[in-house]
Design a protein around this motif. Sequence first.
Motif, PDB file in Angstrom:
ATOM      1  N   LEU A  97      40.623 -28.766  73.891  1.00  0.00           N
ATOM      2  CA  LEU A  97      41.404 -29.869  74.425  1.00  0.00           C
ATOM      3  C   LEU A  97      41.174 -31.139  73.615  1.00  0.00           C
ATOM      4  CD1 LEU A  97      40.763 -29.346  78.250  1.00  0.00           C
ATOM      5  CD2 LEU A  97      42.666 -28.497  76.869  1.00  0.00           C
ATOM      6  N   THR A  98      42.200 -31.945  73.517  1.00  0.00           N
ATOM      7  CA  THR A  98      42.110 -33.230  72.832  1.00  0.00           C
ATOM      8  C   THR A  98      42.242 -34.353  73.860  1.00  0.00           C
ATOM      9  OG1 THR A  98      44.498 -33.442  72.483  1.00  0.00           O
ATOM     10  CG2 THR A  98      43.236 -32.190  70.825  1.00  0.00           C
ATOM     11  N   PRO A  99      41.787 -35.559  73.500  1.00  0.00           N
ATOM     12  CA  PRO A  99      41.961 -36.687  74.423  1.00  0.00           C
ATOM     13  C   PRO A  99      43.420 -36.916  74.809  1.00  0.00           C
ATOM     14  CG  PRO A  99      40.359 -37.259  72.750  1.00  0.00           C
ATOM     15  CD  PRO A  99      40.947 -35.930  72.345  1.00  0.00           C
ATOM     16  N   GLU A 100      44.327 -36.647  73.903  1.00  0.00           N
ATOM     17  CA  GLU A 100      45.740 -36.847  74.199  1.00  0.00           C
ATOM     18  C   GLU A 100      46.242 -35.853  75.247  1.00  0.00           C
ATOM     19  OE1 GLU A 100      44.593 -38.885  70.731  1.00  0.00           O
ATOM     20  OE2 GLU A 100      44.464 -36.710  71.081  1.00  0.00           O
ATOM     21  N   GLN A 101      45.735 -34.629  75.202  1.00  0.00           N
ATOM     22  CA  GLN A 101      46.182 -33.615  76.159  1.00  0.00           C
ATOM     23  C   GLN A 101      45.770 -33.926  77.587  1.00  0.00           C
ATOM     24  OE1 GLN A 101      44.495 -30.223  73.880  1.00  0.00           O
ATOM     25  NE2 GLN A 101      46.407 -29.190  74.392  1.00  0.00           N
ATOM     26  N   ILE A 102      44.602 -34.517  77.735  1.00  0.00           N
ATOM     27  CA  ILE A 102      44.094 -34.740  79.096  1.00  0.00           C
ATOM     28  C   ILE A 102      44.302 -36.194  79.554  1.00  0.00           C
ATOM     29  CG2 ILE A 102      42.468 -32.829  79.062  1.00  0.00           C
ATOM     30  CD1 ILE A 102      41.211 -36.366  78.544  1.00  0.00           C
ATOM     31  N   ALA A 103      44.953 -37.012  78.721  1.00  0.00           N
ATOM     32  CA  ALA A 103      45.221 -38.396  79.104  1.00  0.00           C
ATOM     33  C   ALA A 103      46.243 -38.447  80.238  1.00  0.00           C
ATOM     34  CB  ALA A 103      45.732 -39.179  77.899  1.00  0.00           C
ATOM     35  N   LEU A 104      46.003 -39.315  81.215  1.00  0.00           N
ATOM     36  CA  LEU A 104      46.919 -39.490  82.347  1.00  0.00           C
ATOM     37  C   LEU A 104      47.437 -40.930  82.345  1.00  0.00           C
ATOM     38  CD1 LEU A 104      44.931 -37.690  85.199  1.00  0.00           C
ATOM     39  CD2 LEU A 104      46.616 -36.730  83.624  1.00  0.00           C
ATOM     40  N   PRO A 105      48.727 -41.130  82.548  1.00  0.00           N
ATOM     41  CA  PRO A 105      49.284 -42.481  82.517  1.00  0.00           C
ATOM     42  C   PRO A 105      48.714 -43.357  83.629  1.00  0.00           C
ATOM     43  CG  PRO A 105      50.883 -40.906  83.375  1.00  0.00           C
ATOM     44  CD  PRO A 105      49.746 -40.099  82.837  1.00  0.00           C
ATOM     45  N   ASP A 106      48.221 -44.527  83.241  1.00  0.00           N
ATOM     46  CA  ASP A 106      47.703 -45.535  84.182  1.00  0.00           C
ATOM     47  C   ASP A 106      46.479 -45.061  84.954  1.00  0.00           C
ATOM     48  OD1 ASP A 106      49.880 -47.264  83.528  1.00  0.00           O
ATOM     49  OD2 ASP A 106      51.154 -46.154  84.926  1.00  0.00           O
ATOM     50  N   ILE A 107      45.813 -44.023  84.469  1.00  0.00           N
ATOM     51  CA  ILE A 107      44.587 -43.521  85.091  1.00  0.00           C
ATOM     52  C   ILE A 107      43.532 -43.396  84.001  1.00  0.00           C
ATOM     53  CG2 ILE A 107      43.515 -41.602  86.340  1.00  0.00           C
ATOM     54  CD1 ILE A 107      46.198 -41.019  87.588  1.00  0.00           C
ATOM     55  N   ASP A 108      42.348 -43.945  84.230  1.00  0.00           N
ATOM     56  CA  ASP A 108      41.316 -44.011  83.197  1.00  0.00           C
ATOM     57  C   ASP A 108      40.492 -42.732  83.119  1.00  0.00           C
ATOM     58  OD1 ASP A 108      42.046 -46.594  82.555  1.00  0.00           O
ATOM     59  OD2 ASP A 108      40.564 -47.526  83.880  1.00  0.00           O
ATOM     60  N   PHE A 109      40.403 -42.164  81.921  1.00  0.00           N
ATOM     61  CA  PHE A 109      39.450 -41.083  81.660  1.00  0.00           C
ATOM     62  C   PHE A 109      38.041 -41.663  81.751  1.00  0.00           C
ATOM     63  CE2 PHE A 109      36.483 -39.188  78.724  1.00  0.00           C
ATOM     64  CZ  PHE A 109      36.630 -37.824  78.887  1.00  0.00           C
ATOM     65  N   LYS A 110      37.124 -40.924  82.386  1.00  0.00           N
ATOM     66  CA  LYS A 110      35.748 -41.396  82.508  1.00  0.00           C
ATOM     67  C   LYS A 110      34.737 -40.480  81.835  1.00  0.00           C
ATOM     68  CE  LYS A 110      36.264 -45.307  84.519  1.00  0.00           C
ATOM     69  NZ  LYS A 110      35.785 -46.556  83.879  1.00  0.00           N
ATOM     70  N   ARG A 111      34.877 -39.177  82.049  1.00  0.00           N
ATOM     71  CA  ARG A 111      33.936 -38.267  81.374  1.00  0.00           C
ATOM     72  C   ARG A 111      34.419 -36.837  81.509  1.00  0.00           C
ATOM     73  NH1 ARG A 111      30.147 -39.766  85.780  1.00  0.00           N
ATOM     74  NH2 ARG A 111      30.213 -38.160  87.388  1.00  0.00           N
ATOM     75  N   ALA A 112      33.965 -36.008  80.563  1.00  0.00           N
ATOM     76  CA  ALA A 112      34.176 -34.564  80.631  1.00  0.00           C
ATOM     77  C   ALA A 112      32.812 -33.914  80.524  1.00  0.00           C
ATOM     78  CB  ALA A 112      35.087 -34.097  79.499  1.00  0.00           C
ATOM     79  N   GLN A 113      32.537 -32.952  81.412  1.00  0.00           N
ATOM     80  CA  GLN A 113      31.219 -32.320  81.404  1.00  0.00           C
ATOM     81  C   GLN A 113      31.322 -30.894  81.912  1.00  0.00           C
ATOM     82  OE1 GLN A 113      28.621 -34.397  84.144  1.00  0.00           O
ATOM     83  NE2 GLN A 113      30.213 -34.601  85.688  1.00  0.00           N
ATOM     84  N   ILE A 114      30.294 -30.118  81.563  1.00  0.00           N
ATOM     85  CA  ILE A 114      30.189 -28.743  82.036  1.00  0.00           C
ATOM     86  C   ILE A 114      29.222 -28.696  83.208  1.00  0.00           C
ATOM     87  CG2 ILE A 114      29.267 -26.464  81.481  1.00  0.00           C
ATOM     88  CD1 ILE A 114      32.008 -26.744  80.441  1.00  0.00           C
ATOM     89  N   LEU A 115      29.697 -28.214  84.334  1.00  0.00           N
ATOM     90  CA  LEU A 115      28.867 -27.959  85.497  1.00  0.00           C
ATOM     91  C   LEU A 115      28.702 -26.445  85.627  1.00  0.00           C
ATOM     92  CD1 LEU A 115      30.622 -30.478  87.920  1.00  0.00           C
ATOM     93  CD2 LEU A 115      28.758 -30.912  86.323  1.00  0.00           C
ATOM     94  N   GLN A 116      28.241 -25.988  86.769  1.00  0.00           N
ATOM     95  CA  GLN A 116      28.049 -24.545  86.958  1.00  0.00           C
ATOM     96  C   GLN A 116      28.371 -24.161  88.391  1.00  0.00           C
ATOM     97  OE1 GLN A 116      24.642 -22.224  85.183  1.00  0.00           O
ATOM     98  NE2 GLN A 116      24.047 -22.083  87.319  1.00  0.00           N
ATOM     99  N   TYR A 117      29.096 -23.076  88.524  1.00  0.00           N
ATOM    100  CA  TYR A 117      29.362 -22.516  89.847  1.00  0.00           C
ATOM    101  C   TYR A 117      29.128 -21.014  89.790  1.00  0.00           C
ATOM    102  CZ  TYR A 117      31.836 -20.415  93.721  1.00  0.00           C
ATOM    103  OH  TYR A 117      32.128 -19.649  94.806  1.00  0.00           O
ATOM    104  N   ASP A 118      28.291 -20.512  90.676  1.00  0.00           N
ATOM    105  CA  ASP A 118      28.025 -19.080  90.769  1.00  0.00           C
ATOM    106  C   ASP A 118      27.578 -18.513  89.427  1.00  0.00           C
ATOM    107  OD1 ASP A 118      27.754 -16.692  92.042  1.00  0.00           O
ATOM    108  OD2 ASP A 118      29.876 -16.174  92.032  1.00  0.00           O
ATOM    109  N   GLY A 119      26.786 -19.289  88.686  1.00  0.00           N
ATOM    110  CA  GLY A 119      26.264 -18.848  87.399  1.00  0.00           C
ATOM    111  C   GLY A 119      27.263 -18.906  86.259  1.00  0.00           C
ATOM    112  N   LYS A 120      28.435 -19.486  86.493  1.00  0.00           N
ATOM    113  CA  LYS A 120      29.476 -19.541  85.470  1.00  0.00           C
ATOM    114  C   LYS A 120      29.834 -20.995  85.180  1.00  0.00           C
ATOM    115  CE  LYS A 120      31.437 -15.277  87.383  1.00  0.00           C
ATOM    116  NZ  LYS A 120      32.614 -14.677  88.053  1.00  0.00           N
ATOM    117  N   PRO A 121      30.237 -21.286  83.916  1.00  0.00           N
ATOM    118  CA  PRO A 121      30.581 -22.674  83.577  1.00  0.00           C
ATOM    119  C   PRO A 121      31.815 -23.153  84.309  1.00  0.00           C
ATOM    120  CG  PRO A 121      31.116 -21.189  81.758  1.00  0.00           C
ATOM    121  CD  PRO A 121      30.344 -20.376  82.750  1.00  0.00           C
ATOM    122  N   LEU A 122      31.776 -24.421  84.682  1.00  0.00           N
ATOM    123  CA  LEU A 122      32.889 -25.083  85.366  1.00  0.00           C
ATOM    124  C   LEU A 122      33.105 -26.418  84.669  1.00  0.00           C
ATOM    125  CD1 LEU A 122      33.326 -25.477  89.206  1.00  0.00           C
ATOM    126  CD2 LEU A 122      33.750 -27.378  87.672  1.00  0.00           C
TER     127      LEU A 122
END
Length: 264
Positions: free
Chosen positions: A168-193
């Motif tokens: 993914l690129t910043p342009e793909q996940i950009a939302l109009p009039d909504i600020d991007f804050k962070r992207a991170q990997i969490l975990q659910y049931d031993g799998k990446p989220l």
Amino acid sequence: MSTIHRMPSDEELTAFIDGELGPEEAARIEALIEADEAVAERLEFLARASLPYKESFAPLLDVAPQAKLEAMLSAIPAARPARPAAFVTRRGFLGALAASLVVGIAVDRAMIGLGASFSGKDENSEWRAVVAEYISLYTPETLAGPVPARDAQAAQLASLDGNLGLQLTPEQIALPDIDFKRAQILQYDGKPLAQIAYLDPKSGPMALCIVASDVGLKAPDIEGRKGMNVVYWSSATHAFMLIGHAPVDRMTEIADAIRGKISV
């Protein structure tokens, strides 16, 4: 119903997972787990949620009075774990909980119960329930601060590729009039989220969350969780959910824009 055979509450099961029960009460819970499949299933569900609750309260820890926080934590009695560490302890979360109380935010310890009111027991429903519990902790202050520069956004998004195969690129996940804050990997049931967090000036915290999925293509659908609106859908390889406090029509519009830019 006798005390021995009653269904334990989520608070009791969470305390059991954390090793915080006395020997007699822990033995009672263990006996119920062995004898009652419903108790065992609920315990397994509570134990599987390993989202980083402590990190979500990091800003609160930064401003909490250290001496008072340490005094609160030292008052929590230590307990010998009732069973081997098959479950991930949530004791680290107590520090964040105490900090939140110091700054006046009342967070119910029972939130880790993850709720029993969501419909369906399929995995897709469960991961959305867990994410909703986590995002419900967010306030605008949780996501305060400047919008990361594009290169910083790209670096955070790069971690999603190695874990989930999401280029993914910043342009793909950009939302109009909504600020991007962070992207991170969490975990659910031993799998990446993957979690991509935003701050909407009109409605507050919003997040796009993604997990690997083999359920196949699924058209967008809408549900409500924890007082928020959720739009969820699936591609051939991933399941997506957009969650926030914005009205349903706006959430749907945003989700459609995201689907138009992300194809995996």
